[in-house]
Motif scaffolding. Structure first.
Motif, PDB file in Angstrom:
ATOM      1  N   ALA A  18      34.844  25.635  -7.541  1.00 48.15           N
ATOM      2  CA  ALA A  18      33.647  25.540  -8.388  1.00 48.15           C
ATOM      3  C   ALA A  18      33.710  26.564  -9.513  1.00 48.15           C
ATOM      4  O   ALA A  18      33.390  26.263 -10.665  1.00 48.15           O
ATOM      5  CB  ALA A  18      32.402  25.752  -7.525  1.00 48.15           C
ATOM      6  N   ILE A  22      33.760  26.092 -13.552  1.00 43.55           N
ATOM      7  CA  ILE A  22      32.768  26.753 -14.402  1.00 43.55           C
ATOM      8  C   ILE A  22      33.468  27.484 -15.538  1.00 43.55           C
ATOM      9  O   ILE A  22      33.051  27.421 -16.700  1.00 43.55           O
ATOM     10  CB  ILE A  22      31.899  27.735 -13.571  1.00 43.55           C
ATOM     11  CG1 ILE A  22      30.974  26.956 -12.632  1.00 43.55           C
ATOM     12  CG2 ILE A  22      31.081  28.633 -14.472  1.00 43.55           C
ATOM     13  CD1 ILE A  22      30.305  27.809 -11.571  1.00 43.55           C
ATOM     14  N   LYS A  49      32.870  13.400 -10.784  1.00 40.74           N
ATOM     15  CA  LYS A  49      31.443  13.542 -10.530  1.00 40.74           C
ATOM     16  C   LYS A  49      31.027  15.012 -10.529  1.00 40.74           C
ATOM     17  O   LYS A  49      30.000  15.374 -11.075  1.00 40.74           O
ATOM     18  CB  LYS A  49      31.079  12.882  -9.196  1.00 40.74           C
ATOM     19  CG  LYS A  49      29.563  12.859  -8.995  1.00 40.74           C
ATOM     20  CD  LYS A  49      29.116  12.119  -7.780  1.00 40.74           C
ATOM     21  CE  LYS A  49      27.600  12.096  -7.668  1.00 40.74           C
ATOM     22  NZ  LYS A  49      26.933  13.344  -7.981  1.00 40.74           N
ATOM     23  N   ASP A  53      28.313  16.533 -13.001  1.00 43.79           N
ATOM     24  CA  ASP A  53      27.128  17.215 -12.457  1.00 43.79           C
ATOM     25  C   ASP A  53      27.004  18.614 -13.052  1.00 43.79           C
ATOM     26  O   ASP A  53      25.903  19.065 -13.385  1.00 43.79           O
ATOM     27  CB  ASP A  53      27.220  17.318 -10.926  1.00 43.79           C
ATOM     28  CG  ASP A  53      26.939  15.990 -10.242  1.00 43.79           C
ATOM     29  OD1 ASP A  53      27.166  15.891  -9.025  1.00 43.79           O
ATOM     30  OD2 ASP A  53      26.501  15.046 -10.940  1.00 43.79           O
ATOM     31  N   LEU A  54      28.142  19.291 -13.170  1.00 43.51           N
ATOM     32  CA  LEU A  54      28.144  20.649 -13.727  1.00 43.51           C
ATOM     33  C   LEU A  54      27.654  20.624 -15.172  1.00 43.51           C
ATOM     34  O   LEU A  54      26.808  21.433 -15.576  1.00 43.51           O
ATOM     35  CB  LEU A  54      29.551  21.229 -13.639  1.00 43.51           C
ATOM     36  CG  LEU A  54      29.762  22.625 -14.207  1.00 43.51           C
ATOM     37  CD1 LEU A  54      28.897  23.644 -13.476  1.00 43.51           C
ATOM     38  CD2 LEU A  54      31.224  23.020 -14.107  1.00 43.51           C
ATOM     39  N   ALA A  56      25.778  18.376 -16.576  1.00 42.75           N
ATOM     40  CA  ALA A  56      24.359  17.987 -16.602  1.00 42.75           C
ATOM     41  C   ALA A  56      23.477  19.194 -16.301  1.00 42.75           C
ATOM     42  O   ALA A  56      22.416  19.380 -16.914  1.00 42.75           O
ATOM     43  CB  ALA A  56      24.107  16.877 -15.585  1.00 42.75           C
ATOM     44  N   CYS A  57      23.929  20.023 -15.373  1.00 49.01           N
ATOM     45  CA  CYS A  57      23.174  21.212 -15.002  1.00 49.01           C
ATOM     46  C   CYS A  57      23.093  22.175 -16.190  1.00 49.01           C
ATOM     47  O   CYS A  57      22.038  22.750 -16.452  1.00 49.01           O
ATOM     48  CB  CYS A  57      23.862  21.885 -13.818  1.00 49.01           C
ATOM     49  SG  CYS A  57      22.917  23.239 -13.147  1.00 49.01           S
ATOM     50  N   LEU A  58      24.173  22.319 -16.910  1.00 56.40           N
ATOM     51  CA  LEU A  58      24.164  23.218 -18.069  1.00 56.40           C
ATOM     52  C   LEU A  58      23.365  22.619 -19.231  1.00 56.40           C
ATOM     53  O   LEU A  58      22.668  23.335 -19.947  1.00 56.40           O
ATOM     54  CB  LEU A  58      25.598  23.511 -18.509  1.00 56.40           C
ATOM     55  CG  LEU A  58      26.169  24.833 -17.998  1.00 56.40           C
ATOM     56  CD1 LEU A  58      26.312  24.838 -16.491  1.00 56.40           C
ATOM     57  CD2 LEU A  58      27.493  25.136 -18.641  1.00 56.40           C
TER      58      LEU A  58
END
Lengths: 167, 204
Positions: A18, A22, A49, A53-54, A56-58
């Motif tokens: 992860a 990042i 995915k 997702d990462l 989208a979070c940012l």
């Protein structure tokens, strides 16, 4: 402080951690490692995915609303900024502009002098003196000689007087 | 995200103010950083009035400590570092739970994070996207300062992680770990929202 990147020369065929993903967010798309990872995403649905997702979070964080501070704060800060430069040495602030100007003026005066010198030389080189001008010049030269003679006589007289006094 | 050339330019503006007393260069800096610094301070300190006081103090520190600015450095890193240190001092003076970088790594901080569980039933079954953003803001406010700060600086302020590491005076690995912790709390909320939206559309 020496900051060493974690993500370098890692084996991208395995699923990155992860934190590695990042860190990849700061890399340009042209980066070799990131390109290999994105290529891997095209065949690995789970990895794709996770990456989406990462992002989208940012992206959500980027959409947080912006707030305005009290406008009077800006005015107070600028007052402090002005006050700080009031103590700024005025001579230092002006030195640069004056030195540049002065250097420029020197060149200008030098050029003017050269032009005038050349012009004078050019004028007298080509000028054909008339008889009258020659006579006038000779009279001026004679008068200068006469004045020099008077000055010499005065000087001799003064020197003789001094010698008599001392004697 | 501010480009590296923009950041270099900002550094030059500050040098022009510091070395030549160019107040217009300072005003240009204020135009670029006044609102971002305020939004950063407000989200770290949780209070608008406190953030406004902090903003003024941070700018005054920037002005008075101008000789300490290294010409090769980025003005943004330097300015945010001053703001970061102000927040640390503020929390220490408050003598409440100190949301310092040390607290983010100790057991108490981790236990606090675990209490924010997304396994429990969510009251937010039907929420709109703006409410989701508000929800995320609420989660951020509950996070320790160091973790909250990393998320905000990278997402809202779009500062690279290496620069965040300079601001927090922490190793890059620590910064990435903090970001991961923030995402672990936020991402499930997003996933749940998307799932809820999907199922409500199917039912409609």
């Amino acid at each position: 402080m020496n900051i060493k990147p974690l993500f370098k020369d890692k084996n991208l065929e395995t699923h990155p951690s992860a934190e590695q993903m990042i860190e990849m967010m700061d890399l340009p798309d042209e980066d070799k490692g990131k390109r290999a990872f994105l290529n891997q995403c095209s065949i690995d649905e789970e990895q794709k995915k996770d990456w989406e997702d990462l992002n989208a979070c940012l992206d959500l964080g980027k959409q947080m609303p912006t707030h305005e501070p009290d406008p009077s704060i800006r005015a107070r800060v600028l007052e402090n900024a002005y006050a700080e430069i009031e103590n700024f040495p005025a001579r230092e602030k002006k030195t640069t502009s004056i030195s540049i100007g002065f250097i420029g003026w020197r060149w200008a005066w030098a050029a003017l002098f050269l032009i005038m010198s050349w012009g004078t030389y050019d004028h007298f080189k080509e000028h054909e003196f008339t008889t009258q001008e020659i006579q006038q010049l000779e009279n001026e030269i004679s008068s200068i000689y006469e004045e020099m003679e008077w000055l010499r006589e005065d000087l001799v007289y003064d020197m003789n007087e001094e010698n008599e006094e001392t004697a | 995200m501010k480009t590296s050339s923009e950041k270099q330019e900002h550094g030059l503006w500050f040098v022009q103010y510091r070395d030549n007393g160019d107040i217009q260069a300072f005003e240009r800096l204020m135009n670029a950083y006044h609102k971002p610094l305020f939004n950063y301070l407000q989200r770290i300190l949780h209070n608008k009035e406190t953030a406004e006081d902090a903003l003024q103090e941070v700018w005054i520190k920037i002005i008075r400590q101008k000789e300490q600015y290294k010409d090769q450095g980025k003005f943004s890193s330097w300015a945010y570092r001053i703001a970061h240190n102000y927040c640390l001092d503020y929390f220490r003076k408050q003598s409440s739970r100190v949301d310092s970088k040390e607290d983010a790594e100790d057991e108490e901080g981790n236990a606090f994070l675990d209490r924010i569980s997304t396994d429990s039933p969510s009251p937010y079954d039907q929420i709109e996207e703006k409410e989701l953003i508000q929800l995320v803001e609420g989660i951020l406010m509950e996070l320790p300062m160091a973790i909250r700060e990393v998320y905000l600086l990278r997402t809202y302020h779009q500062i690279p992680f290496k620069e965040i590491a300079e601001i927090q005076d922490s190793p890059l690995g620590t910064v990435l770990s903090r970001m991961n912790q923030a995402i672990k709390k936020i991402q499930p909320v997003i996933n749940k929202y998307l799932q809820q939206n999907k199922s409500s559309k199917k039912m409609a």
